[in-house]
Design a protein around this motif. Structure first.
Motif, PDB file in Angstrom:
ATOM      1  N   PRO A 351       4.396  39.942  22.186  1.00  0.00           N
ATOM      2  CA  PRO A 351       5.364  40.782  21.479  1.00  0.00           C
ATOM      3  C   PRO A 351       6.003  40.094  20.277  1.00  0.00           C
ATOM      4  O   PRO A 351       6.501  40.762  19.378  1.00  0.00           O
ATOM      5  N   ARG A 464      -5.201  41.958  18.976  1.00  0.00           N
ATOM      6  CA  ARG A 464      -4.155  42.421  19.884  1.00  0.00           C
ATOM      7  C   ARG A 464      -2.975  42.864  19.033  1.00  0.00           C
ATOM      8  O   ARG A 464      -2.555  42.132  18.131  1.00  0.00           O
ATOM      9  N   ASN A 465      -2.464  44.043  19.323  1.00  0.00           N
ATOM     10  CA  ASN A 465      -1.316  44.590  18.583  1.00  0.00           C
ATOM     11  C   ASN A 465      -1.573  44.623  17.075  1.00  0.00           C
ATOM     12  O   ASN A 465      -0.679  44.385  16.265  1.00  0.00           O
TER      13      ASN A 465
END
Length: 496
Positions: A351, A464-465
């Motif tokens: 994140p 990813r992301n």
């Protein structure tokens, strides 16, 4: 008299906290994507042997046990990590008590609060079994130092042998125990009056013998690979390497715990020199000796951050002997567990934006499942009869994820040391066409030796992301006459 009800209450709280921590670690182990090195060790478990190109066999045995219970999943591969960490926590606690360092809870808490122990418990590498068997050896030796039976020398030998079966760094364990026995009055009495210390040494070598024999049958490749790390020294960069070593340990042990461990070993060394007492001398032998070896290595070469983890089991016991430890135990533990939790969250989901491939959780963990699916789709769209790779990490990840219906061929000399079949076992002969996937990090052309033709098709990436971890070039290739001698067929780990 000690308050037994209070002791039982403390034991209950510690057991509950450790149980919850272990449960959290099992959840995290299941949630984190499998890294390339872990996939590589999973592949070892599919080709059982007494040794491998890089390390001894223990990590493969642990993966085999875990995947036998939970399949070819992250939890299956890592199952014994959280479990061995929980057992090791109790062994550290008991060793501290027997060596006269209080009730031992502080040592177990400090060890669990380090990033090395916390992150290492949810990943499966050779360090995972090494650290467990190192702690087990420390525990058995603590029984001897506390005046226990001579049969504990046999147990010490068995534990040290299993540590050697995990990683060659365990040679420092035998060296430490040997120096402790030679330099302390208690140890010398055992060596001069009883055969069991020598029997323990023989047992350790006997447990390690399969690894030696495997190396003898494979041109000593594993010994040469690990021993070769000492061949390329750069003394002019000593200050840089020493700075990296200290800075890395400040981060991986976490700052407060690292400083407590350093001060604890310093104090234990002073007491050992002054008194020759068996207890602090054992901590010095298994904590300070590895530290000195790594410092010496850093005078000419880089010390990887995980290598010094073996000194912390002894160091945290020494740390709780410091008069100031009680004051710093709580803040050290809070900081350590908080940092570990952040690492867990980042490893699971990334994140915190850290900039694409510069983020290790993206570079190592991001997008492998989607990459496997994309590779399978491209293979079917191009009519490829197989997928090929020339890098072990990529090959291991694809082996874990691709179905058996798409053979995976690997071009790397290391595979010649594994018990793996060749292309013919998939019915592939000269002239068969396939898809070669190769990282764009390598700027040279692929080795053309196994192929009679090669044509670039395009590229794919994993991310990813929205952050790309790595990109790969695709090539249409055709098996040449030399392919059977150069290529190995990797197993498939995908569910049917």
């Amino acid at each position: 008299m000690p308050d037994r009800s209070s002791s039982r209450s403390d034991a209950g709280r510690f057991a509950l906290a450790l149980g919850l921590l272990t449960l959290l670690r099992l959840v995290v182990a299941a949630a984190i994507p499998v890294s390339p090195d872990e996939a590589y060790y999973w592949l070892w478990a599919q080709a059982p042997a007494a040794g491998y190109y890089d390390h001894p066999f223990m990590v493969a045995a642990w993966v085999h046990i875990g995947t036998g219970l939970f399949g070819n999943t992250g939890l299956g591969i890592r199952l014994l990590g959280p479990i061995s960490t929980a057992i090791g926590s109790y062994l550290i606690l008991d060793a501290a008590r027997r060596l006269g360092y209080g009730r031992g809870y502080g040592a177990a808490i400090l060890l669990n609060a380090t990033l090395l122990f916390g992150a290492g418990s949810v990943l499966m590498t050779p360090d995972t079994p090494l650290l467990f068997f190192w702690i087990l050896t420390l525990w058995t030796a603590a029984r001897i130092a506390a005046g226990g039976s001579g049969w504990w020398w046999i147990a010490t030998g068995a534990a040290a042998g299993l540590a050697l079966d995990s990683k060659y760094t365990a040679a420092l364990l035998l060296a430490g125990i040997g120096l402790w026995a030679l330099l302390t009055p208690l140890g010398r009495r055992w060596l001069l009056r009883d055969v069991r210390p020598w029997a323990g040494l023989v047992l350790a070598l006997a447990v390690f013998l399969p690894v030696i024999l495997w190396n003898a049958d494979h041109h000593w490749v594993s010994f040469a690979k690990q021993g070769g790390r000492t061949a390329d020294f750069h003394p002019a960069r000593a200050l840089q390497f020493l700075g990296e070593l200290i800075g890395g340990q400040l981060g991986l042990a976490t700052p407060i715990i690292f400083i407590l461990c350093v001060l604890g070993l310093w104090r234990a060394t002073a007491i050992a020199i002054a008194t020759r007492n068996a207890a602090p001398s054992l901590l010095v032998a298994l904590g300070l000796l590895p530290a000195l070896v790594f410092i010496q290595h850093a005078l000419g070469d880089r010390v990887q951050g995980n290598w010094p983890e073996i000194l912390y089991p002894a160091a945290v016991i020494a740390a709780i002997g410091l008069p100031c430890c009680q004051r710093w135990l709580k803040p050290g533990a809070i900081l350590g567990f908080a940092l570990t939790l952040i690492v867990y969250v980042q490893a699971i989901a990334s994140p915190i934006p850290m900039g694409g491939a510069s983020d290790p959780t993206i570079r190592l963990l991001g997008g492998w499942h989607k990459l496997g699916s994309a590779a399978e789709i491209h293979a079917r769209q191009t009519g490829a009869q197989f997928i090929a790779v020339d890098e072990y990490g990529l090959g291991s990840e694809l082996a874990l994820r691709l179905p058996k219906t798409i053979p995976l061929l690997a071009d790397d000399p290391r595979w010649q040391y594994f018990n793996l079949p060749g292309p013919a076992t998939a019915g592939l002969r000269t002239g068969a066409t396939g898809l070669l996937i190769r990282t764009e990090r390598r700027h040279d052309a692929p080795d053309a030796t196994p192929w009679s033709s090669m044509r670039e098709l395009g590229s794919i990436s994993r991310s990813r992301n929205g952050r790309v971890g790595e990109s790969y070039k695709l090539y249409a290739v055709t098996l040449g006459p030399s392919a059977p001698a150069l290529l190995a067929r990797l197993p498939s780990g995908a569910s049917p």
